[in-house]
Design a protein around this motif. Structure first.
Motif, mmCIF file in Angstrom:
data_model
loop_
_atom_site.group_PDB
_atom_site.id
_atom_site.type_symbol
_atom_site.label_atom_id
_atom_site.label_comp_id
_atom_site.label_asym_id
_atom_site.label_seq_id
_atom_site.Cartn_x
_atom_site.Cartn_y
_atom_site.Cartn_z
ATOM 1 N N PRO A 61 -2.242 -15.897 3.695
ATOM 2 C CA PRO A 61 -3.069 -14.938 4.442
ATOM 3 C C PRO A 61 -2.229 -14.128 5.417
ATOM 4 C CG PRO A 61 -4.110 -17.084 4.380
ATOM 5 C CD PRO A 61 -2.720 -17.269 3.848
ATOM 6 N N GLY A 62 -2.647 -12.866 5.624
ATOM 7 C CA GLY A 62 -1.961 -12.022 6.575
ATOM 8 C C GLY A 62 -0.937 -11.102 5.957
ATOM 9 N N ARG A 63 -1.020 -10.914 4.650
ATOM 10 C CA ARG A 63 -0.037 -10.056 3.961
ATOM 11 C C ARG A 63 -0.186 -8.594 4.391
ATOM 12 N NH1 ARG A 63 2.306 -10.637 -1.268
ATOM 13 N NH2 ARG A 63 4.113 -9.269 -1.319
ATOM 14 N N THR A 64 -1.415 -8.167 4.648
ATOM 15 C CA THR A 64 -1.641 -6.789 5.085
ATOM 16 C C THR A 64 -1.275 -6.674 6.564
ATOM 17 O OG1 THR A 64 -3.466 -6.574 3.520
ATOM 18 C CG2 THR A 64 -3.318 -4.910 5.234
ATOM 19 N N GLN A 65 -0.109 -6.093 6.835
ATOM 20 C CA GLN A 65 0.382 -6.025 8.206
ATOM 21 C C GLN A 65 0.323 -4.626 8.782
ATOM 22 O OE1 GLN A 65 4.249 -7.883 8.351
ATOM 23 N NE2 GLN A 65 3.604 -9.564 7.049
ATOM 24 N N GLN A 66 -0.022 -3.638 7.962
ATOM 25 C CA GLN A 66 -0.113 -2.274 8.426
ATOM 26 C C GLN A 66 -1.408 -1.647 7.923
ATOM 27 O OE1 GLN A 66 3.706 -0.555 7.076
ATOM 28 N NE2 GLN A 66 4.418 -0.768 9.181
ATOM 29 N N ILE A 67 -1.648 -0.405 8.329
ATOM 30 C CA ILE A 67 -2.793 0.347 7.835
ATOM 31 C C ILE A 67 -2.399 0.961 6.501
ATOM 32 C CG2 ILE A 67 -4.359 2.268 8.294
ATOM 33 C CD1 ILE A 67 -3.752 1.880 11.290
ATOM 34 N N ASN A 68 -2.997 0.509 5.408
ATOM 35 C CA ASN A 68 -2.666 1.008 4.084
ATOM 36 C C ASN A 68 -3.691 2.045 3.650
ATOM 37 O OD1 ASN A 68 -0.336 -0.629 3.601
ATOM 38 N ND2 ASN A 68 -1.700 -2.371 3.333
ATOM 39 N N VAL A 69 -3.203 3.169 3.160
ATOM 40 C CA VAL A 69 -4.057 4.298 2.795
ATOM 41 C C VAL A 69 -4.025 4.511 1.282
ATOM 42 C CG1 VAL A 69 -4.498 6.752 3.149
ATOM 43 C CG2 VAL A 69 -3.537 5.378 5.015
ATOM 44 N N PHE A 70 -5.229 4.600 0.685
ATOM 45 C CA PHE A 70 -5.364 4.862 -0.738
ATOM 46 C C PHE A 70 -6.233 6.110 -0.923
ATOM 47 C CE2 PHE A 70 -5.082 0.233 -0.126
ATOM 48 C CZ PHE A 70 -3.891 -0.019 -0.788
ATOM 49 N N ALA A 71 -5.678 7.134 -1.536
ATOM 50 C CA ALA A 71 -6.422 8.374 -1.754
ATOM 51 C C ALA A 71 -7.274 8.261 -3.017
ATOM 52 C CB ALA A 71 -5.457 9.543 -1.881
ATOM 53 N N LEU A 72 -8.529 8.707 -2.926
ATOM 54 C CA LEU A 72 -9.419 8.779 -4.085
ATOM 55 C C LEU A 72 -9.415 10.177 -4.687
ATOM 56 C CD1 LEU A 72 -12.378 6.731 -2.581
ATOM 57 C CD2 LEU A 72 -10.685 5.927 -4.233
ATOM 58 N N ASP A 73 -9.337 11.159 -3.825
ATOM 59 C CA ASP A 73 -9.180 12.549 -4.223
ATOM 60 C C ASP A 73 -8.609 13.298 -3.019
ATOM 61 O OD1 ASP A 73 -11.382 13.017 -2.503
ATOM 62 O OD2 ASP A 73 -12.809 12.943 -4.152
ATOM 63 N N GLU A 74 -8.726 14.610 -2.997
ATOM 64 C CA GLU A 74 -8.088 15.382 -1.932
ATOM 65 C C GLU A 74 -8.715 15.157 -0.560
ATOM 66 O OE1 GLU A 74 -8.029 19.465 -3.015
ATOM 67 O OE2 GLU A 74 -6.564 19.200 -4.624
ATOM 68 N N LYS A 75 -9.970 14.698 -0.529
ATOM 69 C CA LYS A 75 -10.626 14.590 0.775
ATOM 70 C C LYS A 75 -11.150 13.191 1.118
ATOM 71 C CE LYS A 75 -15.182 16.142 -0.883
ATOM 72 N NZ LYS A 75 -16.271 17.120 -0.707
ATOM 73 N N ARG A 76 -11.060 12.255 0.179
ATOM 74 C CA ARG A 76 -11.636 10.924 0.425
ATOM 75 C C ARG A 76 -10.594 9.830 0.240
ATOM 76 N NH1 ARG A 76 -17.091 12.953 -2.496
ATOM 77 N NH2 ARG A 76 -15.581 13.325 -4.164
ATOM 78 N N ARG A 77 -10.641 8.837 1.151
ATOM 79 C CA ARG A 77 -9.636 7.778 1.148
ATOM 80 C C ARG A 77 -10.265 6.414 1.457
ATOM 81 N NH1 ARG A 77 -7.957 12.207 3.753
ATOM 82 N NH2 ARG A 77 -8.723 11.424 5.756
ATOM 83 N N LEU A 78 -9.668 5.376 0.902
ATOM 84 C CA LEU A 78 -9.973 3.994 1.268
ATOM 85 C C LEU A 78 -8.862 3.510 2.197
ATOM 86 C CD1 LEU A 78 -10.913 2.502 -2.228
ATOM 87 C CD2 LEU A 78 -12.506 3.217 -0.422
ATOM 88 N N ILE A 79 -9.244 2.787 3.247
ATOM 89 C CA ILE A 79 -8.276 2.292 4.223
ATOM 90 C C ILE A 79 -8.329 0.765 4.250
ATOM 91 C CG2 ILE A 79 -7.519 2.351 6.617
ATOM 92 C CD1 ILE A 79 -7.416 5.076 5.229
ATOM 93 N N ASP A 80 -7.178 0.152 4.033
ATOM 94 C CA ASP A 80 -7.046 -1.305 4.091
ATOM 95 C C ASP A 80 -6.436 -1.642 5.443
ATOM 96 O OD1 ASP A 80 -6.822 -3.971 3.545
ATOM 97 O OD2 ASP A 80 -5.202 -3.773 2.075
ATOM 98 N N LEU A 81 -7.264 -2.175 6.341
ATOM 99 C CA LEU A 81 -6.815 -2.458 7.707
ATOM 100 C C LEU A 81 -6.152 -3.836 7.803
ATOM 101 C CD1 LEU A 81 -9.933 -1.108 9.632
ATOM 102 C CD2 LEU A 81 -7.672 -0.043 9.503
ATOM 103 N N PRO A 82 -5.299 -4.020 8.796
ATOM 104 C CA PRO A 82 -4.633 -5.318 8.968
ATOM 105 C C PRO A 82 -5.643 -6.456 9.096
ATOM 106 C CG PRO A 82 -3.635 -3.669 10.390
ATOM 107 C CD PRO A 82 -4.868 -3.046 9.811
ATOM 108 N N GLY A 83 -5.378 -7.550 8.400
ATOM 109 C CA GLY A 83 -6.240 -8.720 8.517
ATOM 110 C C GLY A 83 -6.136 -9.325 9.905
ATOM 111 N N TYR A 84 -7.164 -10.046 10.298
ATOM 112 C CA TYR A 84 -7.154 -10.620 11.646
ATOM 113 C C TYR A 84 -7.576 -12.076 11.618
ATOM 114 C CZ TYR A 84 -12.164 -9.431 11.224
ATOM 115 O OH TYR A 84 -13.460 -9.306 10.783
#
Length: 207
Positions: A61-84
């Motif tokens: 657990p805790g692999r996500t250490q930064q804010i990860n950004v995934f683009a779906l198209d030019e205006k929409r994104r999914l954000i994977d936030l750091p685990g807590y």
């Protein structure tokens, strides 16, 4: 307002940022995924996007250490936030993660909704509740996703869902809850339905 077609399979990794100052312009629409470090957040993102390794998964657990950004198209994104919460890491590093999480949630104007993932066997821990209260106070809709639903027998699963549903009105605001399993993909359609609404989009026709 007319709705655009949105296909989660188009998700692609854009960047990892230590804080919001390293993110792209605060425009368009973002939906953020947050949860304790052992909640199965990365697995849920991979199931949603039909990509086995889009978001990192790890038995640690805790692999996500930064804010990860995934683009779906030019205006929409999914954000994977750091685990807590759970990760066994140095306190200094943990505080840095928490600061990045807090800054993003409080300052990002293009945020349209917050998905809070919790292990169905351990729902509504203190940090989970704090996160929901903050989102409600900021007029953000929240989707509570009870992950690893396959780990419980049907009766226990339904009872746990009902218990969480009974607690939801106490938060006020727009908060809903679903059960989800990355293993058998139960709850995926429910999650997609909410995200399409937040992104002001519709699903592509399936062949």
């Amino acid at each position: 307002m007319s709705q655009d077609i949105l296909n989660f399979q188009n998700a692609r990794f854009v960047t990892s940022a230590p804080d919001i100052r390293h993110l792209s312009a605060d425009e368009g629409m973002e939906v953020a995924f947050a949860g304790r470090s052992n909640a199965g957040k990365s697995s849920a993102l991979n199931v949603l996007t039909r990509q086995k390794s889009l978001a990192r998964t790890s038995k640690t657990p805790g692999r996500t250490q930064q804010i990860n950004v995934f683009a779906l198209d030019e205006k929409r994104r999914l954000i994977d936030l750091p685990g807590y919460g759970f990760a066994k890491v140095p306190l200094e590093m943990k505080l840095k993660w928490q600061q990045a999480l807090s800054e993003y949630l409080q300052a990002r104007k293009c945020l349209r909704g917050l998905v809070v993932l919790m292990d169905i066997r351990h729902p509504l821990k203190d940090l989970d509740q704090e996160l929901i209260h903050w989102a409600v106070a900021s007029d953000l809709p929240v989707l509570v996703v009870l992950t690893k639903a396959d780990k419980l027998k049907s009766g226990v699963r339904k009872a746990t869902l009902m218990k969480v549903q009974e607690a939801i009105p106490g938060f006020g605001g727009d908060v809903s809850v679903i059960t989800f399993s990355s293993l058998n993909k139960s709850g995926l359609a429910d999650m997609e339905h909410v995200l399409f609404q937040w992104f002001e989009a519709t699903a592509p026709e399936r062949s």
